[in-house]
Design a protein around this motif. Structure first.
Motif, PDB file in Angstrom:
ATOM      1  N   GLY A 216       0.811  -1.208   0.000  1.00  0.00           N
ATOM      2  CA  GLY A 216       0.000   0.000   0.000  1.00  0.00           C
ATOM      3  C   GLY A 216       0.845   1.258   0.000  1.00  0.00           C
ATOM      4  O   GLY A 216       2.062   1.212  -0.249  1.00  0.00           O
ATOM      5  N   ALA A 217       0.180   2.359   0.325  1.00  0.00           N
ATOM      6  CA  ALA A 217       0.828   3.680   0.285  1.00  0.00           C
ATOM      7  C   ALA A 217       2.076   3.724   1.164  1.00  0.00           C
ATOM      8  O   ALA A 217       3.016   4.460   0.876  1.00  0.00           O
ATOM      9  CB  ALA A 217      -0.172   4.741   0.745  1.00  0.00           C
ATOM     10  N   THR A 242      -3.061  -1.842  -3.043  1.00  0.00           N
ATOM     11  CA  THR A 242      -4.198  -0.964  -2.746  1.00  0.00           C
ATOM     12  C   THR A 242      -4.252   0.112  -3.835  1.00  0.00           C
ATOM     13  O   THR A 242      -3.316   0.248  -4.630  1.00  0.00           O
ATOM     14  CB  THR A 242      -4.042  -0.272  -1.377  1.00  0.00           C
ATOM     15  N   ARG A 243      -5.311   0.889  -3.791  1.00  0.00           N
ATOM     16  CA  ARG A 243      -5.478   1.908  -4.840  1.00  0.00           C
ATOM     17  C   ARG A 243      -4.333   2.932  -4.882  1.00  0.00           C
ATOM     18  O   ARG A 243      -3.847   3.253  -5.971  1.00  0.00           O
ATOM     19  CB  ARG A 243      -6.828   2.602  -4.657  1.00  0.00           C
ATOM     20  N   PRO A 244      -3.864   3.465  -3.712  1.00  0.00           N
ATOM     21  CA  PRO A 244      -2.787   4.470  -3.805  1.00  0.00           C
ATOM     22  C   PRO A 244      -1.550   3.951  -4.528  1.00  0.00           C
ATOM     23  O   PRO A 244      -0.898   4.701  -5.257  1.00  0.00           O
ATOM     24  CB  PRO A 244      -2.480   4.796  -2.341  1.00  0.00           C
ATOM     25  N   ILE A 257      -6.577  -4.992  -5.307  1.00  0.00           N
ATOM     26  CA  ILE A 257      -7.525  -5.879  -4.621  1.00  0.00           C
ATOM     27  C   ILE A 257      -8.579  -5.008  -3.955  1.00  0.00           C
ATOM     28  O   ILE A 257      -8.243  -3.976  -3.372  1.00  0.00           O
ATOM     29  CB  ILE A 257      -6.793  -6.712  -3.543  1.00  0.00           C
ATOM     30  N   GLY A 258      -9.836  -5.432  -4.012  1.00  0.00           N
ATOM     31  CA  GLY A 258     -10.858  -4.701  -3.277  1.00  0.00           C
ATOM     32  C   GLY A 258     -12.124  -4.462  -4.060  1.00  0.00           C
ATOM     33  O   GLY A 258     -12.350  -5.066  -5.103  1.00  0.00           O
ATOM     34  N   GLN A 259     -12.878  -3.552  -3.549  1.00  0.00           N
ATOM     35  CA  GLN A 259     -14.213  -3.262  -4.088  1.00  0.00           C
ATOM     36  C   GLN A 259     -14.173  -2.990  -5.589  1.00  0.00           C
ATOM     37  O   GLN A 259     -15.003  -3.488  -6.332  1.00  0.00           O
ATOM     38  CB  GLN A 259     -14.765  -2.044  -3.359  1.00  0.00           C
ATOM     39  N   SER A 260     -13.214  -2.172  -6.033  1.00  0.00           N
ATOM     40  CA  SER A 260     -13.141  -1.897  -7.470  1.00  0.00           C
ATOM     41  C   SER A 260     -11.977  -2.627  -8.112  1.00  0.00           C
ATOM     42  O   SER A 260     -11.633  -2.361  -9.258  1.00  0.00           O
ATOM     43  CB  SER A 260     -13.076  -0.397  -7.750  1.00  0.00           C
ATOM     44  N   GLY A 273       2.314  -2.042   4.636  1.00  0.00           N
ATOM     45  CA  GLY A 273       2.134  -0.593   4.520  1.00  0.00           C
ATOM     46  C   GLY A 273       0.762  -0.208   4.015  1.00  0.00           C
ATOM     47  O   GLY A 273       0.622   0.689   3.194  1.00  0.00           O
ATOM     48  N   SER A 275      -3.516   0.357   5.343  1.00  0.00           N
ATOM     49  CA  SER A 275      -4.226   0.695   6.579  1.00  0.00           C
ATOM     50  C   SER A 275      -5.430  -0.188   6.892  1.00  0.00           C
ATOM     51  O   SER A 275      -5.996  -0.091   7.971  1.00  0.00           O
ATOM     52  CB  SER A 275      -4.684   2.150   6.507  1.00  0.00           C
ATOM     53  N   GLN A 279     -12.657  -0.677   1.642  1.00  0.00           N
ATOM     54  CA  GLN A 279     -12.721  -0.910   0.183  1.00  0.00           C
ATOM     55  C   GLN A 279     -11.630  -1.865  -0.289  1.00  0.00           C
ATOM     56  O   GLN A 279     -11.772  -2.493  -1.313  1.00  0.00           O
ATOM     57  CB  GLN A 279     -12.597   0.415  -0.587  1.00  0.00           C
ATOM     58  N   ASN A 294       3.042  -2.907   9.475  1.00  0.00           N
ATOM     59  CA  ASN A 294       2.676  -1.492   9.451  1.00  0.00           C
ATOM     60  C   ASN A 294       3.455  -0.769  10.551  1.00  0.00           C
ATOM     61  O   ASN A 294       3.630  -1.317  11.642  1.00  0.00           O
ATOM     62  CB  ASN A 294       1.166  -1.342   9.667  1.00  0.00           C
ATOM     63  N   SER A 295       3.909   0.442  10.249  1.00  0.00           N
ATOM     64  CA  SER A 295       4.735   1.165  11.218  1.00  0.00           C
ATOM     65  C   SER A 295       3.909   1.803  12.343  1.00  0.00           C
ATOM     66  O   SER A 295       4.455   2.203  13.365  1.00  0.00           O
ATOM     67  CB  SER A 295       5.555   2.245  10.502  1.00  0.00           C
ATOM     68  N   ASP A 312       8.777  -0.330  10.337  1.00  0.00           N
ATOM     69  CA  ASP A 312       8.891   0.416   9.079  1.00  0.00           C
ATOM     70  C   ASP A 312       9.220  -0.597   7.976  1.00  0.00           C
ATOM     71  O   ASP A 312      10.272  -1.256   8.051  1.00  0.00           O
ATOM     72  CB  ASP A 312      10.010   1.456   9.240  1.00  0.00           C
ATOM     73  N   CYS A 313       8.340  -0.704   7.003  1.00  0.00           N
ATOM     74  CA  CYS A 313       8.563  -1.740   5.973  1.00  0.00           C
ATOM     75  C   CYS A 313       9.841  -1.477   5.170  1.00  0.00           C
ATOM     76  O   CYS A 313      10.441  -2.410   4.647  1.00  0.00           O
ATOM     77  CB  CYS A 313       7.344  -1.878   5.056  1.00  0.00           C
TER      78      CYS A 313
HETATM   79  C1  LIG Z   1     -15.640   3.901  -4.302  1.00  0.00           C
HETATM   80  C2  LIG Z   1     -14.267   3.536  -3.836  1.00  0.00           C
HETATM   81  C3  LIG Z   1     -13.728   2.338  -4.231  1.00  0.00           C
HETATM   82  C4  LIG Z   1     -12.454   1.973  -3.803  1.00  0.00           C
HETATM   83  N1  LIG Z   1     -11.956   0.764  -4.186  1.00  0.00           N
HETATM   84  C5  LIG Z   1     -10.752   0.364  -3.711  1.00  0.00           C
HETATM   85  C6  LIG Z   1     -10.232  -0.923  -4.028  1.00  0.00           C
HETATM   86  O1  LIG Z   1     -10.819  -1.703  -4.766  1.00  0.00           O
HETATM   87  N2  LIG Z   1      -9.044  -1.262  -3.488  1.00  0.00           N
HETATM   88  C7  LIG Z   1      -8.305  -0.439  -2.670  1.00  0.00           C
HETATM   89  O2  LIG Z   1      -7.239  -0.838  -2.197  1.00  0.00           O
HETATM   90  N3  LIG Z   1      -8.782   0.793  -2.360  1.00  0.00           N
HETATM   91  C8  LIG Z   1      -9.974   1.205  -2.874  1.00  0.00           C
HETATM   92  N4  LIG Z   1     -10.426   2.443  -2.542  1.00  0.00           N
HETATM   93  C9  LIG Z   1      -9.551   3.338  -1.758  1.00  0.00           C
HETATM   94  C10 LIG Z   1      -9.647   3.032  -0.242  1.00  0.00           C
HETATM   95  O3  LIG Z   1     -10.745   3.716   0.305  1.00  0.00           O
HETATM   96  C11 LIG Z   1      -8.370   3.464   0.519  1.00  0.00           C
HETATM   97  O4  LIG Z   1      -8.096   4.793   0.207  1.00  0.00           O
HETATM   98  C12 LIG Z   1      -7.152   2.625   0.161  1.00  0.00           C
HETATM   99  O5  LIG Z   1      -7.433   1.251   0.244  1.00  0.00           O
HETATM  100  C13 LIG Z   1      -6.044   2.953   1.162  1.00  0.00           C
HETATM  101  O6  LIG Z   1      -4.839   2.391   0.708  1.00  0.00           O
HETATM  102  P1  LIG Z   1      -3.612   2.212   1.675  1.00  0.00           P
HETATM  103  O7  LIG Z   1      -4.028   1.381   2.836  1.00  0.00           O
HETATM  104  O8  LIG Z   1      -2.474   1.745   0.850  1.00  0.00           O
HETATM  105  O9  LIG Z   1      -3.270   3.703   2.105  1.00  0.00           O
HETATM  106  P2  LIG Z   1      -3.449   4.449   3.474  1.00  0.00           P
HETATM  107  O10 LIG Z   1      -4.844   4.334   3.975  1.00  0.00           O
HETATM  108  O11 LIG Z   1      -2.880   5.803   3.284  1.00  0.00           O
HETATM  109  O12 LIG Z   1      -2.544   3.623   4.483  1.00  0.00           O
HETATM  110  C14 LIG Z   1      -1.155   3.595   4.431  1.00  0.00           C
HETATM  111  C15 LIG Z   1      -0.675   2.809   5.631  1.00  0.00           C
HETATM  112  O13 LIG Z   1       0.732   2.629   5.544  1.00  0.00           O
HETATM  113  C16 LIG Z   1       1.285   2.759   6.830  1.00  0.00           C
HETATM  114  N5  LIG Z   1       2.671   3.167   6.665  1.00  0.00           N
HETATM  115  C17 LIG Z   1       3.149   4.388   6.301  1.00  0.00           C
HETATM  116  N6  LIG Z   1       4.483   4.350   6.208  1.00  0.00           N
HETATM  117  C18 LIG Z   1       4.844   3.086   6.492  1.00  0.00           C
HETATM  118  C19 LIG Z   1       6.090   2.434   6.556  1.00  0.00           C
HETATM  119  N7  LIG Z   1       7.228   3.078   6.268  1.00  0.00           N
HETATM  120  N8  LIG Z   1       6.108   1.112   6.899  1.00  0.00           N
HETATM  121  C20 LIG Z   1       4.970   0.443   7.182  1.00  0.00           C
HETATM  122  N9  LIG Z   1       3.757   1.026   7.146  1.00  0.00           N
HETATM  123  C21 LIG Z   1       3.694   2.329   6.792  1.00  0.00           C
HETATM  124  C22 LIG Z   1       0.426   3.794   7.530  1.00  0.00           C
HETATM  125  O14 LIG Z   1       0.480   3.617   8.939  1.00  0.00           O
HETATM  126  C23 LIG Z   1      -0.962   3.486   6.963  1.00  0.00           C
HETATM  127  O15 LIG Z   1      -1.654   2.582   7.806  1.00  0.00           O
HETATM  128  C24 LIG Z   1     -11.709   2.836  -2.961  1.00  0.00           C
HETATM  129  C25 LIG Z   1     -12.262   4.061  -2.564  1.00  0.00           C
HETATM  130  C26 LIG Z   1     -13.521   4.401  -3.002  1.00  0.00           C
HETATM  131  C27 LIG Z   1     -14.098   5.711  -2.535  1.00  0.00           C
END
Ligand SMILES: Cc1cc2nc3c(=O)[nH]c(=O)nc-3n(C[C@H](O)[C@H](O)[C@H](O)COP(=O)(O)OP(=O)(O)OC[C@H]3O[C@@H](n4cnc5c(N)ncnc54)[C@H](O)[C@@H]3O)c2cc1C
Length: 334
Positions: A216-217, A242-244, A257-260, A273, A275, A279, A294-295, A312-313
């Motif tokens: 992920g992000a 994940t989406r980001p 992976i996920g809803q879309s 990494g 959250s 979705q 996750n950190s 920290d990944c």
């Molecule tokens: C209609 C709709 C559909 C969607 N469909 C999807 C879908 O199909 N799939 C999908 O994935 N998302 C989808 N999303 C987006 C979803 O809502 C989230 O925004 C997304 O899943 C968050 O991705 P993330 O966990 O990578 O990012 P974030 O929520 O930003 O989480 C990042 C995580 O990384 C951790 N982190 C940061 N730095 C480090 C590090 N150095 N080491 C370890 N951990 C760290 C943080 O603590 C945080 O928990 C959709 C959104 C909408 C509105």
């Protein structure tokens, strides 16, 4: 069949004359809905040389298949497919229209909904009828499930990803009606699909993988993502995201992976990494053992997994990959 309610339609999809599994899964759910409505299940299938696939739809639960076959329908043609579906829907007034969240469905569904002046809910993860026999089109949102309804316009339209509903057992003894529809002999509009060139799939496919490493992000940048991908390769796992991670351009949309994105059910899921947003998590409900790195020790992901590693990944993954490789080498030399 039902007097008060129109049929439940499935826009079925074939690629190279192979029926897509999501189409059969939608027929299964359409069957349930139609039985409750006292109505029928009808499918539309467009392509070339696809009589056998019409039989598959009937064996899965369809009562009637509108079959359009012509050489120009071999590939999905957005404008021609839209034209055919809109004309048929105007004639037969279906109650509900379901489409797979495939490349075709994601484009065709809004084109059809706009022309029919009705609503459309994308990427549903459940479809049920409320007490008034209105379709509740459920999507994950605001930390729960949101039901979207379309009480006035018809058909009630929804797209659903592959794997959300089970594939029904085929009943070869089922009988149904196949109606061949007229196909315009000329493609309307400006867009024509002339050829489809497929990309060679890279790595382990997500849908069948027993181990998935999803990033992920928190991977931070391309170098961080490289470590996520290397962990997946080292474990002979499929790479998910994940989406980001897709939005940043670190990986392809196919890995989301996920809803879309994709629905997966591995034996082991390792989320790096990310959250644990609903979705994303809705795509891995079938996973058996879940691990998160996750950190942030307060990250919601830790409430949803079996094993959590707070680190920290960027620092943890290179060490982990090295250890795994050392272990693998030892196994080979022993
Ligand atoms: C209609 C709709 C559909 C969607 N469909 C999807 C879908 O199909 N799939 C999908 O994935 N998302 C989808 N999303 C987006 C979803 O809502 C989230 O925004 C997304 O899943 C968050 O991705 P993330 O966990 O990578 O990012 P974030 O929520 O930003 O989480 C990042 C995580 O990384 C951790 N982190 C940061 N730095 C480090 C590090 N150095 N080491 C370890 N951990 C760290 C943080 O603590 C945080 O928990 C959709 C959104 C909408 C509105």
């Amino acid at each position: 069949m039902g007097k008060d309610h129109g049929a439940v339609w499935v826009l079925a999809e074939q690629i190279d004359c192979h029926l897509q599994s999501v189409s059969l899964q939608l027929i299964g759910r359409a069957r349930k809905l139609a039985d409750q409505l006292g109505s029928s299940v009808e499918a539309i299938l467009l392509g070339d040389n696809i009589d056998r696939q019409a039989g598959q739809l009937i064996a899965a639960g369809a009562d009637r298949v509108y079959l359009g076959h012509a050489p120009e329908l071999e590939f999905y043609q957005p404008e021609l497919y839209t034209e055919i579906v809109v004309n048929l829907a105007a004639e037969h007034q279906p109650e509900i229209m379901l489409i797979g969240s495939t490349d075709m469905g994601r484009e065709l569904a809004p084109l059809v909904a706009a022309r029919l002046k009705t609503g459309l809910t994308a990427h549903c993860i459940d479809l049920v009828l409320d007490k008034n026999m209105i379709l509740e089109q459920r999507i994950p949102a605001y930390g729960g499930l949101l039901s979207i309804v379309c009480p006035e316009k018809r058909p009630q339209m929804a797209t659903v990803a592959k794997g959300v509903f089970p594939t029904p057992e085929p009943d070869e003894a089922r009988t149904g009606e196949t109606i061949t529809i007229d196909v315009p002999d000329r493609l309307p509009g400006r867009i024509k699909t002339l050829e489809i060139i497929r990309e060679e799939p890279q790595g382990v496919p997500l849908e069948t993988a027993s181990t998935i490493v999803a990033g992920g992000a928190g991977a931070g940048d391309r170098d961080g993502w490289h470590d996520v991908a290397e962990l997946a390769a080292t474990l002979k796992a499929a790479l998910g995201s994940t989406r980001p991670a897709v939005d940043e351009g670190w990986t392809e949309l196919e890995t989301m992976i996920g809803q879309s994105g994709k629905m997966v059910s591995p034996e082991v899921y390792i989320g790096v990494g990310l959250s644990g947003e609903q979705q994303h998590m809705v795509g891995i409900v079938g996973a058996r053992i879940m691990i998160a790195i996750n950190s942030d020790e307060k990250s919601p992901i830790f409430d949803q997994v079996d094993y959590g590693i707070v680190d920290d990944c960027r620092e943890f993954l290179p060490v982990l990959i090295k250890k795994i490789k050392e272990y693998q080498e030892k196994q080979v030399t022993c």
